[in-house]
Design a protein around this motif. Sequence first.
Motif, PDB file in Angstrom:
ATOM      1  N   THR A  20       0.831  -1.208   0.000  1.00 18.80           N
ATOM      2  CA  THR A  20       0.000   0.000   0.000  1.00 18.80           C
ATOM      3  C   THR A  20       0.864   1.256   0.000  1.00 18.80           C
ATOM      4  O   THR A  20       0.595   2.213  -0.735  1.00 18.80           O
ATOM      5  CB  THR A  20      -0.927   0.000   1.231  1.00 18.80           C
ATOM      6  N   GLY A  21       1.915   1.261   0.830  1.00 17.92           N
ATOM      7  CA  GLY A  21       2.781   2.433   0.910  1.00 17.92           C
ATOM      8  C   GLY A  21       3.454   2.757  -0.400  1.00 17.92           C
ATOM      9  O   GLY A  21       3.524   3.921  -0.810  1.00 17.92           O
ATOM     10  N   ASN A  22       3.951   1.743  -1.095  1.00 22.62           N
ATOM     11  CA  ASN A  22       4.630   1.973  -2.369  1.00 22.62           C
ATOM     12  C   ASN A  22       3.656   2.450  -3.446  1.00 22.62           C
ATOM     13  O   ASN A  22       3.980   3.359  -4.231  1.00 22.62           O
ATOM     14  CB  ASN A  22       5.343   0.700  -2.819  1.00 22.62           C
ATOM     15  N   LEU A  23       2.465   1.862  -3.486  1.00 26.32           N
ATOM     16  CA  LEU A  23       1.467   2.302  -4.459  1.00 26.32           C
ATOM     17  C   LEU A  23       0.993   3.727  -4.148  1.00 26.32           C
ATOM     18  O   LEU A  23       0.766   4.537  -5.060  1.00 26.32           O
ATOM     19  CB  LEU A  23       0.281   1.341  -4.468  1.00 26.32           C
ATOM     20  N   THR A  24       0.874   4.032  -2.865  1.00 25.74           N
ATOM     21  CA  THR A  24       0.488   5.382  -2.461  1.00 25.74           C
ATOM     22  C   THR A  24       1.526   6.400  -2.905  1.00 25.74           C
ATOM     23  O   THR A  24       1.184   7.453  -3.469  1.00 25.74           O
ATOM     24  CB  THR A  24       0.308   5.447  -0.927  1.00 25.74           C
ATOM     25  N   MET A  25       2.787   6.108  -2.666  1.00 22.57           N
ATOM     26  CA  MET A  25       3.851   7.038  -3.056  1.00 22.57           C
ATOM     27  C   MET A  25       3.936   7.195  -4.568  1.00 22.57           C
ATOM     28  O   MET A  25       4.223   8.290  -5.074  1.00 22.57           O
ATOM     29  CB  MET A  25       5.189   6.560  -2.494  1.00 22.57           C
ATOM     30  N   LYS A  26       3.670   6.130  -5.295  1.00 20.72           N
ATOM     31  CA  LYS A  26       3.677   6.209  -6.761  1.00 20.72           C
ATOM     32  C   LYS A  26       2.608   7.183  -7.245  1.00 20.72           C
ATOM     33  O   LYS A  26       2.858   8.027  -8.124  1.00 20.72           O
ATOM     34  CB  LYS A  26       3.441   4.812  -7.348  1.00 20.72           C
ATOM     35  N   THR A  27       1.420   7.100  -6.662  1.00 22.68           N
ATOM     36  CA  THR A  27       0.345   8.017  -7.037  1.00 22.68           C
ATOM     37  C   THR A  27       0.669   9.442  -6.601  1.00 22.68           C
ATOM     38  O   THR A  27       0.424  10.408  -7.354  1.00 22.68           O
ATOM     39  CB  THR A  27      -0.987   7.568  -6.398  1.00 22.68           C
ATOM     40  N   CYS A  28       1.215   9.593  -5.406  1.00 23.98           N
ATOM     41  CA  CYS A  28       1.573  10.933  -4.913  1.00 23.98           C
ATOM     42  C   CYS A  28       2.599  11.602  -5.823  1.00 23.98           C
ATOM     43  O   CYS A  28       2.501  12.809  -6.113  1.00 23.98           O
ATOM     44  CB  CYS A  28       2.116  10.835  -3.501  1.00 23.98           C
ATOM     45  N   LYS A  29       3.575  10.834  -6.272  1.00 22.96           N
ATOM     46  CA  LYS A  29       4.590  11.376  -7.180  1.00 22.96           C
ATOM     47  C   LYS A  29       3.962  11.793  -8.504  1.00 22.96           C
ATOM     48  O   LYS A  29       4.251  12.869  -9.050  1.00 22.96           O
ATOM     49  CB  LYS A  29       5.686  10.339  -7.411  1.00 22.96           C
ATOM     50  N   LYS A  30       3.067  10.945  -9.014  1.00 26.74           N
ATOM     51  CA  LYS A  30       2.394  11.235 -10.284  1.00 26.74           C
ATOM     52  C   LYS A  30       1.570  12.516 -10.191  1.00 26.74           C
ATOM     53  O   LYS A  30       1.495  13.299 -11.147  1.00 26.74           O
ATOM     54  CB  LYS A  30       1.490  10.049 -10.656  1.00 26.74           C
ATOM     55  N   GLU A  31       0.963  12.746  -9.007  1.00 29.68           N
ATOM     56  CA  GLU A  31       0.106  13.912  -8.826  1.00 29.68           C
ATOM     57  C   GLU A  31       0.850  15.124  -8.269  1.00 29.68           C
ATOM     58  O   GLU A  31       0.246  16.165  -8.010  1.00 29.68           O
ATOM     59  CB  GLU A  31      -1.079  13.554  -7.920  1.00 29.68           C
ATOM     60  N   GLY A  32       2.158  14.988  -8.073  1.00 30.96           N
ATOM     61  CA  GLY A  32       2.964  16.118  -7.632  1.00 30.96           C
ATOM     62  C   GLY A  32       2.758  16.517  -6.185  1.00 30.96           C
ATOM     63  O   GLY A  32       2.973  17.679  -5.817  1.00 30.96           O
ATOM     64  N   LEU A  33       2.380  15.560  -5.329  1.00 32.09           N
ATOM     65  CA  LEU A  33       2.162  15.872  -3.917  1.00 32.09           C
ATOM     66  C   LEU A  33       3.502  15.879  -3.169  1.00 32.09           C
ATOM     67  O   LEU A  33       4.416  15.122  -3.501  1.00 32.09           O
ATOM     68  CB  LEU A  33       1.216  14.834  -3.290  1.00 32.09           C
ATOM     69  N   ASN A  34       3.594  16.741  -2.176  1.00 35.52           N
ATOM     70  CA  ASN A  34       4.833  16.924  -1.418  1.00 35.52           C
ATOM     71  C   ASN A  34       4.828  15.978  -0.212  1.00 35.52           C
ATOM     72  O   ASN A  34       4.340  16.316   0.864  1.00 35.52           O
ATOM     73  CB  ASN A  34       4.944  18.380  -0.971  1.00 35.52           C
ATOM     74  N   VAL A  35       5.363  14.777  -0.422  1.00 32.89           N
ATOM     75  CA  VAL A  35       5.306  13.717   0.585  1.00 32.89           C
ATOM     76  C   VAL A  35       6.670  13.037   0.693  1.00 32.89           C
ATOM     77  O   VAL A  35       7.328  12.803  -0.315  1.00 32.89           O
ATOM     78  CB  VAL A  35       4.257  12.635   0.212  1.00 32.89           C
ATOM     79  N   ILE A  36       7.069  12.733   1.920  1.00 34.43           N
ATOM     80  CA  ILE A  36       8.245  11.895   2.163  1.00 34.43           C
ATOM     81  C   ILE A  36       7.801  10.714   3.013  1.00 34.43           C
ATOM     82  O   ILE A  36       7.075  10.881   3.998  1.00 34.43           O
ATOM     83  CB  ILE A  36       9.373  12.665   2.868  1.00 34.43           C
ATOM     84  N   LYS A  37       8.232   9.522   2.634  1.00 30.06           N
ATOM     85  CA  LYS A  37       7.878   8.302   3.365  1.00 30.06           C
ATOM     86  C   LYS A  37       9.041   7.875   4.258  1.00 30.06           C
ATOM     87  O   LYS A  37      10.198   7.859   3.835  1.00 30.06           O
ATOM     88  CB  LYS A  37       7.537   7.170   2.389  1.00 30.06           C
ATOM     89  N   VAL A  38       8.703   7.515   5.500  1.00 33.75           N
ATOM     90  CA  VAL A  38       9.659   6.902   6.422  1.00 33.75           C
ATOM     91  C   VAL A  38       9.097   5.542   6.827  1.00 33.75           C
ATOM     92  O   VAL A  38       7.925   5.436   7.201  1.00 33.75           O
ATOM     93  CB  VAL A  38       9.895   7.779   7.667  1.00 33.75           C
TER      94      VAL A  38
END
Length: 332
Positions: free
Chosen positions: A114-132
């Motif tokens: 879930t985390g990896n798929l979430t980050m993939k979508t966030c990157k595609k949509e240009g959201l400012n997110v960092i995962k730890v």
Amino acid sequence: MKMKKFINDQSNLTAELLEGFEAAHKDLVTLGEGRMVINNKLTEAERVTIVTQGGSGHEPAISGFVGEGMVDISVVGDVFAAPGPKACVDAIKLADKGKGVLYIVLNHAGDMLTGNLTMKTCKKEGLNVIKVVTQEDIANAPRENSDDRRGLVGCIPTYKIAGAAAAEGKSLEEVAAIAQRFADNMATLAVAVKGATHPATGSLLADLNEDEMEIGMGQHGEGGGGRQPMKSADETAEIMLNALINDLSIKEGEKVMLILNGTGATTLMELYIVFRKCEALLKEKNIELVANHVGELLTVQEQAGFQMFMARMDDELVHYWNAPCNTPALKT
């Protein structure tokens, strides 16, 4: 197997849990769409915000740590199951108040997917997110293969330290770096003497004989290869504490945090007896105990046992740990 639990429809456990949780803590949290538990102060947040995720059944984790100074939104899955990525992306969008979002994920297969798929979508949509990612179980992989380590109770102090840094106005990059530094210097080892039953299916998560314990038990009854005859509190404390010190390469004069997290059916009496021995051993080794907690932070239904957590500390991390917070499960 037959269960003795105060539940209703087994297919509706998580929904009813969250309804009750919101009703009990409506001064602090609100239940949103997609099984989001939302910090009531989120609308006022002019800072980095924090989103996390995880399955139900581990109460008070994870939603018990939503509130001022810790998590802003937790996304809740079914019992012992990760939520889907859409709900997590929606939570990140809702949480973002213009300063970016720290997204904390425990290292379990479903959560990481879930985390990896979430980050993939966030990157595609240009959201400012960092995962730890929190991954500190020393039982199932050596430190050099830490990406394979399971996430246990270490997520909770990570929320606390990251939340305090965010509350002080640190940038997203700064908050993420502080959280990552803490996560890189923590370790957990769990012990179980009795397994839990899955409240939705009745299945036994781990089967231990009356005269056995298992050091290295995972969050959901996964074996750790440390099954052995039952030991006393002092013997168990010494085995586990030494393993954590060795894993972290803690030296004389260093500062540490120690948490004893009961996993559901272990009494505070037992935990305090174990903690007493841990403190004495740390004094003998000239290791300074600068932060601690004894109690239930992340449980596994009625599993009997505890997780012993240790982290290398410095003055900055101690400052963040001692900073104020106001959540259903932790107030400082």
